[in-house]
Design a protein around this motif. Structure first.
Motif, PDB file in Angstrom:
ATOM      1  N   MET A 147       0.837  -1.218  -0.044  1.00  0.00           N
ATOM      2  CA  MET A 147       0.098  -0.037   0.093  1.00  0.00           C
ATOM      3  C   MET A 147       1.031   1.218  -0.027  1.00  0.00           C
ATOM      4  SD  MET A 147      -2.865   0.935   2.890  1.00  0.00           S
ATOM      5  CE  MET A 147      -4.069  -0.239   2.600  1.00  0.00           C
ATOM      6  N   LYS A 148       0.591   2.281  -0.990  1.00  0.00           N
ATOM      7  CA  LYS A 148       1.370   3.351  -0.952  1.00  0.00           C
ATOM      8  C   LYS A 148       0.896   4.494  -0.220  1.00  0.00           C
ATOM      9  CE  LYS A 148       3.601   2.961  -5.146  1.00  0.00           C
ATOM     10  NZ  LYS A 148       3.432   3.158  -6.931  1.00  0.00           N
ATOM     11  N   LEU A 149       1.710   5.288   0.435  1.00  0.00           N
ATOM     12  CA  LEU A 149       1.425   6.439   1.253  1.00  0.00           C
ATOM     13  C   LEU A 149       1.337   7.762   0.526  1.00  0.00           C
ATOM     14  CD1 LEU A 149       0.660   7.917   4.046  1.00  0.00           C
ATOM     15  CD2 LEU A 149       3.136   7.904   4.495  1.00  0.00           C
ATOM     16  N   VAL A 150       0.696   8.465   0.503  1.00  0.00           N
ATOM     17  CA  VAL A 150       0.223   9.797  -0.269  1.00  0.00           C
ATOM     18  C   VAL A 150      -0.008  10.957   0.725  1.00  0.00           C
ATOM     19  CG1 VAL A 150      -0.474  11.109  -2.170  1.00  0.00           C
ATOM     20  CG2 VAL A 150      -0.376   8.438  -2.421  1.00  0.00           C
ATOM     21  N   VAL A 151       1.103  11.868   0.468  1.00  0.00           N
ATOM     22  CA  VAL A 151       0.822  13.018   1.294  1.00  0.00           C
ATOM     23  C   VAL A 151       0.006  14.129   0.349  1.00  0.00           C
ATOM     24  CG1 VAL A 151       1.610  15.155   2.746  1.00  0.00           C
ATOM     25  CG2 VAL A 151       2.380  12.848   3.118  1.00  0.00           C
ATOM     26  N   GLN A 152      -0.979  14.731   0.721  1.00  0.00           N
ATOM     27  CA  GLN A 152      -1.535  15.862  -0.202  1.00  0.00           C
ATOM     28  C   GLN A 152      -1.786  17.092   0.726  1.00  0.00           C
ATOM     29  OE1 GLN A 152      -5.323  13.744  -1.117  1.00  0.00           O
ATOM     30  NE2 GLN A 152      -4.126  13.240  -3.287  1.00  0.00           N
ATOM     31  N   LYS A 153      -1.360  18.299   0.028  1.00  0.00           N
ATOM     32  CA  LYS A 153      -1.442  19.603   0.888  1.00  0.00           C
ATOM     33  C   LYS A 153      -2.505  20.361  -0.004  1.00  0.00           C
ATOM     34  CE  LYS A 153      -0.447  23.878   1.433  1.00  0.00           C
ATOM     35  NZ  LYS A 153      -0.243  24.987   0.302  1.00  0.00           N
ATOM     36  N   PHE A 154      -3.662  21.158   0.634  1.00  0.00           N
ATOM     37  CA  PHE A 154      -4.265  21.966  -0.153  1.00  0.00           C
ATOM     38  C   PHE A 154      -4.086  23.408   0.391  1.00  0.00           C
ATOM     39  CE2 PHE A 154      -6.139  17.501  -0.394  1.00  0.00           C
ATOM     40  CZ  PHE A 154      -6.167  17.620  -1.649  1.00  0.00           C
ATOM     41  N   GLY A 155      -3.808  24.391  -0.419  1.00  0.00           N
ATOM     42  CA  GLY A 155      -3.733  25.740  -0.097  1.00  0.00           C
ATOM     43  C   GLY A 155      -5.140  26.365   0.305  1.00  0.00           C
ATOM     44  N   GLY A 156      -4.813  27.707   0.646  1.00  0.00           N
ATOM     45  CA  GLY A 156      -6.096  28.223   0.962  1.00  0.00           C
ATOM     46  C   GLY A 156      -7.170  28.626   0.216  1.00  0.00           C
ATOM     47  N   SER A 157      -6.674  28.820  -1.190  1.00  0.00           N
ATOM     48  CA  SER A 157      -7.757  29.090  -2.296  1.00  0.00           C
ATOM     49  C   SER A 157      -8.642  27.650  -2.612  1.00  0.00           C
ATOM     50  CB  SER A 157      -7.086  29.444  -3.532  1.00  0.00           C
ATOM     51  OG  SER A 157      -6.184  28.961  -3.733  1.00  0.00           O
ATOM     52  N   SER A 158      -7.729  26.600  -2.294  1.00  0.00           N
ATOM     53  CA  SER A 158      -8.218  25.277  -2.603  1.00  0.00           C
ATOM     54  C   SER A 158      -9.427  24.899  -1.617  1.00  0.00           C
ATOM     55  CB  SER A 158      -7.150  24.159  -2.563  1.00  0.00           C
ATOM     56  OG  SER A 158      -6.452  24.543  -3.740  1.00  0.00           O
ATOM     57  N   VAL A 159      -9.477  25.530  -0.255  1.00  0.00           N
ATOM     58  CA  VAL A 159     -10.504  25.133   0.791  1.00  0.00           C
ATOM     59  C   VAL A 159     -11.221  26.338   0.968  1.00  0.00           C
ATOM     60  CG1 VAL A 159      -9.124  23.299   1.880  1.00  0.00           C
ATOM     61  CG2 VAL A 159      -8.629  25.689   2.715  1.00  0.00           C
ATOM     62  N   ARG A 160     -11.421  27.362   0.036  1.00  0.00           N
ATOM     63  CA  ARG A 160     -12.047  28.629   0.382  1.00  0.00           C
ATOM     64  C   ARG A 160     -13.454  28.772   0.802  1.00  0.00           C
ATOM     65  NH1 ARG A 160     -11.924  31.679  -5.004  1.00  0.00           N
ATOM     66  NH2 ARG A 160     -13.879  30.616  -5.482  1.00  0.00           N
ATOM     67  N   ASP A 161     -14.269  27.689   0.384  1.00  0.00           N
ATOM     68  CA  ASP A 161     -15.735  27.792   0.817  1.00  0.00           C
ATOM     69  C   ASP A 161     -16.151  26.353   0.926  1.00  0.00           C
ATOM     70  OD1 ASP A 161     -15.949  26.960  -1.912  1.00  0.00           O
ATOM     71  OD2 ASP A 161     -16.315  28.955  -2.289  1.00  0.00           O
ATOM     72  N   ALA A 162     -17.657  26.099   1.207  1.00  0.00           N
ATOM     73  CA  ALA A 162     -17.940  24.845   1.284  1.00  0.00           C
ATOM     74  C   ALA A 162     -17.885  24.003  -0.062  1.00  0.00           C
ATOM     75  CB  ALA A 162     -19.402  24.990   1.725  1.00  0.00           C
ATOM     76  N   GLY A 163     -18.023  24.591  -1.218  1.00  0.00           N
ATOM     77  CA  GLY A 163     -17.935  23.982  -2.422  1.00  0.00           C
ATOM     78  C   GLY A 163     -16.498  23.142  -2.690  1.00  0.00           C
ATOM     79  N   ARG A 164     -15.672  24.136  -2.290  1.00  0.00           N
ATOM     80  CA  ARG A 164     -13.973  23.953  -2.582  1.00  0.00           C
ATOM     81  C   ARG A 164     -13.747  22.945  -1.460  1.00  0.00           C
ATOM     82  NH1 ARG A 164     -10.848  28.169  -5.282  1.00  0.00           N
ATOM     83  NH2 ARG A 164     -12.483  28.532  -7.303  1.00  0.00           N
ATOM     84  N   ILE A 165     -14.428  22.752  -0.508  1.00  0.00           N
ATOM     85  CA  ILE A 165     -13.850  21.764   0.592  1.00  0.00           C
ATOM     86  C   ILE A 165     -14.499  20.468   0.012  1.00  0.00           C
ATOM     87  CG2 ILE A 165     -14.473  20.911   2.966  1.00  0.00           C
ATOM     88  CD1 ILE A 165     -13.754  23.552   3.866  1.00  0.00           C
ATOM     89  N   ARG A 166     -15.690  20.341  -0.408  1.00  0.00           N
ATOM     90  CA  ARG A 166     -16.106  19.380  -0.909  1.00  0.00           C
ATOM     91  C   ARG A 166     -15.392  18.927  -2.197  1.00  0.00           C
ATOM     92  NH1 ARG A 166     -21.302  21.754  -0.727  1.00  0.00           N
ATOM     93  NH2 ARG A 166     -22.256  21.148   1.478  1.00  0.00           N
ATOM     94  N   ASN A 167     -14.840  19.666  -2.886  1.00  0.00           N
ATOM     95  CA  ASN A 167     -13.996  19.302  -4.041  1.00  0.00           C
ATOM     96  C   ASN A 167     -12.955  18.596  -3.444  1.00  0.00           C
ATOM     97  OD1 ASN A 167     -12.707  19.491  -6.738  1.00  0.00           O
ATOM     98  ND2 ASN A 167     -11.381  21.147  -5.870  1.00  0.00           N
ATOM     99  N   VAL A 168     -12.101  19.241  -2.355  1.00  0.00           N
ATOM    100  CA  VAL A 168     -10.892  18.653  -1.915  1.00  0.00           C
ATOM    101  C   VAL A 168     -11.262  17.129  -1.319  1.00  0.00           C
ATOM    102  CG1 VAL A 168      -9.371  18.940   0.047  1.00  0.00           C
ATOM    103  CG2 VAL A 168      -9.634  20.912  -1.506  1.00  0.00           C
ATOM    104  N   ALA A 169     -12.483  17.145  -0.562  1.00  0.00           N
ATOM    105  CA  ALA A 169     -12.824  15.917  -0.024  1.00  0.00           C
ATOM    106  C   ALA A 169     -12.727  14.745  -1.020  1.00  0.00           C
ATOM    107  CB  ALA A 169     -13.911  15.915   0.794  1.00  0.00           C
ATOM    108  N   GLY A 170     -13.378  15.183  -2.367  1.00  0.00           N
ATOM    109  CA  GLY A 170     -13.463  14.364  -3.326  1.00  0.00           C
ATOM    110  C   GLY A 170     -12.223  13.926  -3.932  1.00  0.00           C
ATOM    111  N   ILE A 171     -11.189  14.638  -3.829  1.00  0.00           N
ATOM    112  CA  ILE A 171      -9.676  14.309  -4.176  1.00  0.00           C
ATOM    113  C   ILE A 171      -9.231  13.410  -3.177  1.00  0.00           C
ATOM    114  CG2 ILE A 171      -7.318  15.035  -5.030  1.00  0.00           C
ATOM    115  CD1 ILE A 171      -8.568  17.794  -5.714  1.00  0.00           C
ATOM    116  N   ILE A 172      -9.343  13.765  -1.940  1.00  0.00           N
ATOM    117  CA  ILE A 172      -8.691  12.731  -1.095  1.00  0.00           C
ATOM    118  C   ILE A 172      -9.555  11.358  -0.880  1.00  0.00           C
ATOM    119  CG2 ILE A 172      -8.803  12.483   1.577  1.00  0.00           C
ATOM    120  CD1 ILE A 172      -8.561  15.736   1.684  1.00  0.00           C
TER     121      ILE A 172
END
Ligand code: ADP
Ligand code: ASP
Ligand code: MG
Length: 404
Positions: A1-26
């Motif tokens: 199993m691989k370990l992936v570290v993912q970092k999301f910057g401020g604009s990527s988590v700006r609002d609820a929509g963007r947080i859902r988008n990030v949750a989708g990638i994760i």
């Protein structure tokens, strides 16, 4: 199993929509069978807003209390993103810097990561959980919250990737990679498929904010497999690595830094030990100086000018003025409407005339150079702040434009 570290910057988590988008990638990364360790920044302009709030109460608040305040921004992001993943039915846990074992030096607002106590994160990963860590923060040996300096979440992510031996560390942001210069300043900037750690480190240190400079330093030291990618578009990003394919251009990119100032100490004695006394005082005050110029002595006196972060000007002037009788200078001048524009590229070591080409571009754009400063793979010029964007475009066009 691989370990992936993912970092999301401020604009990527700006609002609820963007947080859902990030949750989708994760979620996608996790469901593909990877362990996922995530670092989040504060939402949008939260950190700036918190700084403004502090200013309204006390413009000279202690750095300890500033860190206490600023660290809250990242905590909001991890909790909200954990809730989004919970809503998708995925096992997740959010951890603050101290819960995640991020041990730092003592210096508030500019702490260095010293070590990471791995037990807690390991335990959660072993339970098959997605782990969300608050970026930009840690805890010092007094048990107090510290922050890593603006843009420091990149460094949290790379440090975790190094400590846990991650297979990949992805920095998700609002651009789809590292460009030959800031695409917001020069729309004809070109995306780099790959860039060396050394070049990326110079670019980041000279103001290309896409990666925090200390994150690149750590990535190089621990050979972290690092890439910069877009959180909004699915396309290949930029790989940051030790060696890259030969590039066409002798330089990798152009950066600008408008957060600097210049101080001149005028009328110092023209005798041995003066520079030593000036810079050891500044060193003791923990002020980092960059370019230094000493004028040729005029009889009994000389001047020393240097650049430094604008945020350190007050402290530097106070420090020097407090030793005025000892240093025996005439007066101090401060110029804070300046900027530094740099070209960076390993190719310049073997290509003659690179500096001349940069100076020609500035001459053609009628931009006056106040100071010049170089390293093996960098040439920087100090210019008027109002010329900064034009200088970036002129220099970038010279190297990457049609005739470049
Ligand atoms: P995040 O909030 O994701 O950490 P940042 O604002 O810190 O994002 O960094 C991304 C920004 O860096 C981009 O929007 C871009 O304007 C800027 N930038 C500066 N130089 C470069 C460069 N050479 N390549 C890409 N982006 C750059
Ligand atoms: N939120 C912090 C800042 O704005 C850290 C980061 O985004 O990397 O500087
Ligand atoms: Mg950033």
């Amino acid at each position: 199993m691989k370990l992936v570290v993912q970092k999301f910057g401020g604009s990527s988590v700006r609002d609820a929509g963007r947080i859902r988008n990030v949750a989708g990638i994760i979620a996608e990364t996790y469901l593909a069978g990877n362990q996922v360790l995530v670092v989040l920044s504060a939402q949008g302009d939260t950190t700036d807003d918190l700084i403004e709030k502090a200013r309204e109460i006390n413009p000279r608040a202690s750095r300890r209390e500033m860190d206490m305040l600023l660290s809250t921004g990242e905590q909001i992001s991890i909790a909200l993103c954990a809730m989004a993943l919970e809503a998708m039915g995925l096992p997740v846990i959010s951890l603050t810097g101290w819960q995640a074992g991020m041990r730092t030096s003592n210096t508030y607002s500019d702490a260095r990561i010293k070590k990471i106590d791995q037990e807690r994160i390991r335990r959660e990963l072993d339970k098959n959980k997605i782990v969300l860590v608050a970026g930009f923060q840690g805890i010092n040996r007094f048990g107090d919250v510290t922050t890593l300096g603006r843009g420091g979440s990149d460094t949290s992510a790379v440090a975790l990737a190094a400590a846990f031996g991650a297979d990949l560390c992805q920095i998700y942001t609002d651009v789809d990679g590292v460009y030959t210069t800031d695409p917001r300043v020069a729309p004809n900037a070109q995306k780099l498929e790959e860039i060396t750690y050394d070049e990326m480190l110079e670019l980041a240190s000279q103001g290309a904010q896409v990666l925090h400079n200390r994150s690149v330093e750590l990535a190089k030291k621990y050979r972290v497999n690092l890439e910069v990618v877009s959180s909004l578009e699915r396309k290949p990003g930029t790989k940051v690595k030790e060696v890259v394919k030969m590039e066409k251009s002798s330089i990798a990119g152009v950066a600008k830094d408008t957060s600097i100032a210049r101080i001149a100490v005028v009328g110092l004695e023209h005798s041995p030990g003066v520079a030593f006394r000036v810079f050891s005082l500044l060193g003791k005050a923990r002020i980092n100086v960059d370019a230094i110029i000493q004028s040729i002595g005029r009889g009994q006196s000389k001047d020393i000018s240097f650049t430094l972060p604008r945020s350190d000007v007050e402290e530097a002037v106070r420090t020097l003025e407090a030793s005025k009788s000892d240093l025996n200078f005439d007066h101090i001048t401060v110029e804070d409407k300046i900027a530094k524009v740099s070209i960076v590229g390993a190719g310049m070591m073997t290509t003659p005339g690179v500096a001349a080409k940069m100076f020609e571009a500035l001459y053609d754009a009628n931009i006056n150079i106040q100071m010049i400063n170089t390293s093996e793979i960098r040439v920087s010029v100090l210019i008027d702040e109002q010329d900064a964007a034009a200088a970036v475009r002129a220099v970038h066009d010279k190297f990457f434009g049609d005739e470049g």
